[in-house]
Design an enzyme around this catalytic site. Sequence first.
Site, PDB file in Angstrom:
ATOM      1  N   SER A 124     101.910  81.060   1.546  1.00 61.95           N
ATOM      2  CA  SER A 124     103.365  80.909   1.663  1.00 61.95           C
ATOM      3  C   SER A 124     103.914  79.860   0.712  1.00 61.95           C
ATOM      4  CB  SER A 124     103.743  80.535   3.099  1.00 61.95           C
ATOM      5  OG  SER A 124     103.455  81.590   3.983  1.00 61.95           O
ATOM      6  N   TYR A 126     112.274  88.837   9.936  1.00 61.68           N
ATOM      7  CA  TYR A 126     112.636  88.439   8.576  1.00 61.68           C
ATOM      8  C   TYR A 126     111.832  89.261   7.574  1.00 61.68           C
ATOM      9  CZ  TYR A 126     108.329  85.593   8.830  1.00 61.68           C
ATOM     10  OH  TYR A 126     107.038  85.163   8.978  1.00 61.68           O
TER      11      TYR A 126
END
Length: 256
Positions: A229, A151
């Site tokens: 994140s 990803y």
Amino acid sequence: MSTASEPITPSSGWGVAHLILRARPDEGSGAGIQAALRAFTEAGPRNQVRAFSVLGGRADLGVMLVAPDLNHLDVAVKGVTAGPVEVVYSYLSITEESEYRATEDDERARLTALGEDDIEAKVAEWRERIAHYREMRVHPDLPVRRLLCFYPMSKRRAGDDNWYALSFDERKALMMGHGTLGRKYAGRVTQLITGSTGLDDWEWGVTLFSDDLAALKEIVYEMRFDEVSARFGEFGPFFVGIVMDPADALERSGLL
């Protein structure tokens, strides 16, 4: 102007391409793709391929290519995409060392805070270990695992959540904690983070290798609670596949 045969090698790092493909078996055989991948691995001793059958219905076949010479990478990509396939997604990046790497002083301070004995000997061991880790980031030997997850991602740049508005020391402290969390999965998940700022639409490509699908899910899930994140991460599409010999991946996709 250079000729097509002259090597084009980055001053640091190796080129990386990820191809996510939909098979079109009614348009022909994948023998040409197989030949292109074979020629790629034979063209250079450090050229590497990981082919995988994409799990789920968004694509059929995936190919990850790593090469020091961008000409080798380009020829292989064009050889693969010239076959009976549709490119669902592609990504270009380069291997790199993290700018937030720990220093010897950082490790010495950590060991001191823990009250460790024989600190200088432990720092020497750390130095040897970290040198190998850094070499593997820039010049990797791709692991042999049964599953691969890829990803792309970027750091957020919005309002108070602008990663690039933080000082280097703030960013480094956050990334050190982020890395500590990732190391909990040592032995279960191996990751390769490649840089793509200025090369593709996102800033990094993340490739995870594992033998356990649950481990891939767990590491991504747990890391999303980390501030790096949760506050600053932006993520692109995820693709997961079963790693296999290119001929087997092509056969499973109906191309051989």
